[in-house]
Design a protein around this motif. Structure first.
Motif, PDB file in Angstrom:
ATOM      1  N   MET A   1      11.116  12.020  -4.793  1.00 21.53           N
ATOM      2  CA  MET A   1       9.886  11.369  -4.337  1.00 21.53           C
ATOM      3  C   MET A   1       8.680  12.043  -5.002  1.00 21.53           C
ATOM      4  N   GLU A   2       7.835  11.269  -5.675  1.00 21.69           N
ATOM      5  CA  GLU A   2       6.704  11.809  -6.395  1.00 21.69           C
ATOM      6  C   GLU A   2       5.400  11.553  -5.649  1.00 21.69           C
ATOM      7  N   LEU A   3       4.456  12.473  -5.842  1.00 19.78           N
ATOM      8  CA  LEU A   3       3.149  12.349  -5.204  1.00 19.78           C
ATOM      9  C   LEU A   3       2.461  11.055  -5.628  1.00 19.78           C
ATOM     10  N   ARG A   4       2.633  10.692  -6.899  1.00 17.72           N
ATOM     11  CA  ARG A   4       1.988   9.478  -7.399  1.00 17.72           C
ATOM     12  C   ARG A   4       2.517   8.230  -6.675  1.00 17.72           C
ATOM     13  N   GLN A   5       3.812   8.225  -6.375  1.00 18.36           N
ATOM     14  CA  GLN A   5       4.387   7.088  -5.644  1.00 18.36           C
ATOM     15  C   GLN A   5       3.705   6.935  -4.283  1.00 18.36           C
ATOM     16  N   LEU A   6       3.501   8.055  -3.617  1.00 21.63           N
ATOM     17  CA  LEU A   6       2.858   8.023  -2.297  1.00 21.63           C
ATOM     18  C   LEU A   6       1.417   7.539  -2.406  1.00 21.63           C
ATOM     19  N   GLU A   7       0.711   7.985  -3.428  1.00 24.04           N
ATOM     20  CA  GLU A   7      -0.682   7.566  -3.614  1.00 24.04           C
ATOM     21  C   GLU A   7      -0.762   6.071  -3.908  1.00 24.04           C
ATOM     22  N   TYR A   8       0.161   5.570  -4.719  1.00 23.07           N
ATOM     23  CA  TYR A   8       0.187   4.133  -5.017  1.00 23.07           C
ATOM     24  C   TYR A   8       0.479   3.321  -3.756  1.00 23.07           C
ATOM     25  N   PHE A   9       1.455   3.788  -2.984  1.00 27.88           N
ATOM     26  CA  PHE A   9       1.813   3.105  -1.736  1.00 27.88           C
ATOM     27  C   PHE A   9       0.634   3.113  -0.766  1.00 27.88           C
ATOM     28  N   GLN A  10      -0.055   4.244  -0.656  1.00 33.67           N
ATOM     29  CA  GLN A  10      -1.200   4.364   0.248  1.00 33.67           C
ATOM     30  C   GLN A  10      -2.300   3.370  -0.123  1.00 33.67           C
ATOM     31  N   MET A  11      -2.641   3.297  -1.405  1.00 32.53           N
ATOM     32  CA  MET A  11      -3.723   2.413  -1.826  1.00 32.53           C
ATOM     33  C   MET A  11      -3.341   0.940  -1.668  1.00 32.53           C
ATOM     34  N   ALA A  12      -2.102   0.598  -1.996  1.00 32.84           N
ATOM     35  CA  ALA A  12      -1.642  -0.789  -1.829  1.00 32.84           C
ATOM     36  C   ALA A  12      -1.659  -1.183  -0.349  1.00 32.84           C
ATOM     37  N   SER A  13      -1.326  -0.237   0.522  1.00 39.71           N
ATOM     38  CA  SER A  13      -1.326  -0.501   1.967  1.00 39.71           C
ATOM     39  C   SER A  13      -2.742  -0.732   2.471  1.00 39.71           C
ATOM     40  N   ARG A  14      -3.685   0.083   1.983  1.00 43.49           N
ATOM     41  CA  ARG A  14      -5.064  -0.037   2.433  1.00 43.49           C
ATOM     42  C   ARG A  14      -5.699  -1.351   1.997  1.00 43.49           C
ATOM     43  N   LEU A  15      -5.475  -1.714   0.741  1.00 42.92           N
ATOM     44  CA  LEU A  15      -6.121  -2.907   0.187  1.00 42.92           C
ATOM     45  C   LEU A  15      -5.315  -4.177   0.412  1.00 42.92           C
ATOM     46  N   ARG A  16      -4.031  -4.003   0.781  1.00 45.88           N
ATOM     47  CA  ARG A  16      -3.127  -5.140   1.016  1.00 45.88           C
ATOM     48  C   ARG A  16      -3.031  -6.058  -0.208  1.00 45.88           C
ATOM     49  N   ASN A  17      -3.143  -5.416  -1.362  1.00 45.80           N
ATOM     50  CA  ASN A  17      -3.099  -6.194  -2.592  1.00 45.80           C
ATOM     51  C   ASN A  17      -2.793  -5.250  -3.748  1.00 45.80           C
ATOM     52  N   ILE A  18      -1.693  -5.501  -4.451  1.00 44.11           N
ATOM     53  CA  ILE A  18      -1.275  -4.599  -5.528  1.00 44.11           C
ATOM     54  C   ILE A  18      -2.231  -4.678  -6.721  1.00 44.11           C
ATOM     55  N   THR A  19      -2.734  -5.867  -7.027  1.00 48.93           N
ATOM     56  CA  THR A  19      -3.664  -6.016  -8.152  1.00 48.93           C
ATOM     57  C   THR A  19      -4.929  -5.211  -7.912  1.00 48.93           C
ATOM     58  N   ARG A  20      -5.497  -5.319  -6.698  1.00 51.53           N
ATOM     59  CA  ARG A  20      -6.722  -4.570  -6.377  1.00 51.53           C
ATOM     60  C   ARG A  20      -6.449  -3.080  -6.349  1.00 51.53           C
ATOM     61  N   ALA A  21      -5.257  -2.692  -5.874  1.00 46.98           N
ATOM     62  CA  ALA A  21      -4.893  -1.269  -5.850  1.00 46.98           C
ATOM     63  C   ALA A  21      -4.828  -0.727  -7.280  1.00 46.98           C
ATOM     64  N   ALA A  22      -4.267  -1.520  -8.196  1.00 48.51           N
ATOM     65  CA  ALA A  22      -4.175  -1.103  -9.600  1.00 48.51           C
ATOM     66  C   ALA A  22      -5.565  -0.934 -10.202  1.00 48.51           C
ATOM     67  N   GLU A  23      -6.484  -1.848  -9.860  1.00 45.89           N
ATOM     68  CA  GLU A  23      -7.850  -1.758 -10.374  1.00 45.89           C
ATOM     69  C   GLU A  23      -8.540  -0.516  -9.837  1.00 45.89           C
ATOM     70  N   ARG A  24      -8.360  -0.239  -8.549  1.00 48.66           N
ATOM     71  CA  ARG A  24      -8.999   0.922  -7.929  1.00 48.66           C
ATOM     72  C   ARG A  24      -8.467   2.226  -8.522  1.00 48.66           C
ATOM     73  N   LEU A  25      -7.147   2.279  -8.782  1.00 46.69           N
ATOM     74  CA  LEU A  25      -6.523   3.496  -9.302  1.00 46.69           C
ATOM     75  C   LEU A  25      -6.550   3.562 -10.828  1.00 46.69           C
ATOM     76  N   ARG A  26      -7.015   2.470 -11.450  1.00 46.68           N
ATOM     77  CA  ARG A  26      -7.120   2.396 -12.911  1.00 46.68           C
ATOM     78  C   ARG A  26      -5.758   2.577 -13.599  1.00 46.68           C
ATOM     79  N   VAL A  27      -4.777   1.881 -13.077  1.00 44.03           N
ATOM     80  CA  VAL A  27      -3.451   1.838 -13.689  1.00 44.03           C
ATOM     81  C   VAL A  27      -3.036   0.381 -13.779  1.00 44.03           C
ATOM     82  N   SER A  28      -1.931   0.113 -14.469  1.00 45.61           N
ATOM     83  CA  SER A  28      -1.472  -1.269 -14.583  1.00 45.61           C
ATOM     84  C   SER A  28      -0.751  -1.693 -13.304  1.00 45.61           C
TER      85      SER A  28
END
Length: 300
Positions: A1-28
């Motif tokens: 389990m990687e820290l980055r996975q947890l951060e991605y999951f956290q942001m996707a959960s907060r925004l309820r949208n993977i596209t917006r989470a990617a934009e916020r985290l500046r990743v694809s």
């Protein structure tokens, strides 16, 4: 389990949208999708219910999010604290500012702070006051210079100034001759409103709703210069803080029939570790306020 996975999951959960989470985290977007799928495979559970139109947590996902929120916050604070112990002459401050404050209040503070602490990096994030409050609560920002009236008890507040919410009307219109703007004046006017996430928008719409008035909103914008230009051109009336109308050709500021005042200041999360860089900004703001108060007292 990687820290980055947890951060991605956290942001996707907060925004309820993977596209917006990617934009916020500046990743694809695929990076986040793959990371979450790997996390689900490792845990042996499904974290998101993908049958809904909007991304929604499963009951297991909600429990997992609740646990990792505190863990990630502690990790962030630990990194900040360790960096402080290293006594590096460097630091980063993330500040959220509504467009209105960004254009008219913050530059005066920022220019003086930057001269004194040129080794610190400051990142500005423009949003409405309500959105910034939420991001402070989620530990996404260090500070917010916002309308602090009615803010959460989880935020530490440093009041800086008090401002009045006024109506902005075209200087050549009949409304410009009025001493106060009434609810009837607003009910019959075209209105240019700040966008969602603005404390002023929420306050004005709430007051109008109490009086059973649904304003005729013809345009929405968070750009104060644009709003003042539209008002001056006769497109409609708007509502802004009086601090931004000192130099507004073609626009007349009219107090509301029931005056509305708000406090503007610095806000930060109470239970977060405060880095040396962040503490320097708090101390600078407090010192600036003390000097201003001393100057006002001397002038009286």
């Amino acid at each position: 389990m990687e820290l980055r996975q947890l951060e991605y999951f956290q942001m996707a959960s907060r925004l309820r949208n993977i596209t917006r989470a990617a934009e916020r985290l500046r990743v694809s977007q695929p990076n986040i999708t793959v990371a979450i799928k790997k996390l689900e495979a490792e845990l042996g559970i499904q974290l998101f219910d993908r049958s809904q139109k909007q991304l929604a947590l499963t009951p297991e996902g909600a429990v997992f999010l609740n646990r990792i929120e505190l863990a990630l916050r502690n990790i962030q604070d630990a990194v900040l604290e360790v960096n402080d112990y290293k006594q590096l002459q460097k630091g980063t401050i993330k500040i959220g500012i509504p467009p209105m404050m960004g254009a008219y209040l913050f530059p005066k503070i920022f220019s003086s702070f930057q001269k004194k602490y040129s080794h610190l990096d400051i990142y500005l994030h423009e949003e409405g006051s309500m959105s910034i409050r939420e991001q402070l609560e989620r530990d996404e920002l260090d500070f917010g210079i916002i309308i602090i009236s009615g803010a959460s008890h989880n935020l530490q507040l440093l009041p800086m100034t008090t401002s009045q919410i006024v109506a902005c009307v075209p200087a050549g219109s009949p409304l410009a001759d009025k001493e106060r703007l009434t609810k009837d004046d607003i009910a019959t006017a075209n209105v240019i409103m700040l966008k969602e996430g603005s404390f002023l928008r929420q306050t004005i719409l709430g007051k109008l709703k109490e009086q059973s008035i649904t304003p005729n909103i013809v345009l929405e914008s968070n750009q104060v210069v644009t709003i003042k230009g539209l008002v001056a051109s006769g497109v409609g009336i708007s509502f802004l803080l009086d601090m931004v109308l000192e130099d507004a050709p073609g626009v007349k500021a009219i107090p509301l029939e029931e005056p509305l005042f708000v406090d503007v200041g610095l806000a930060w999360k109470k239970d977060r570790y405060i880095s040396k860089a962040a503490q320097s900004f708090i101390d600078f703001c407090r010192d600036t306020l003390r000097k201003r108060e001393s100057g006002n007292n001397a002038a009286q």
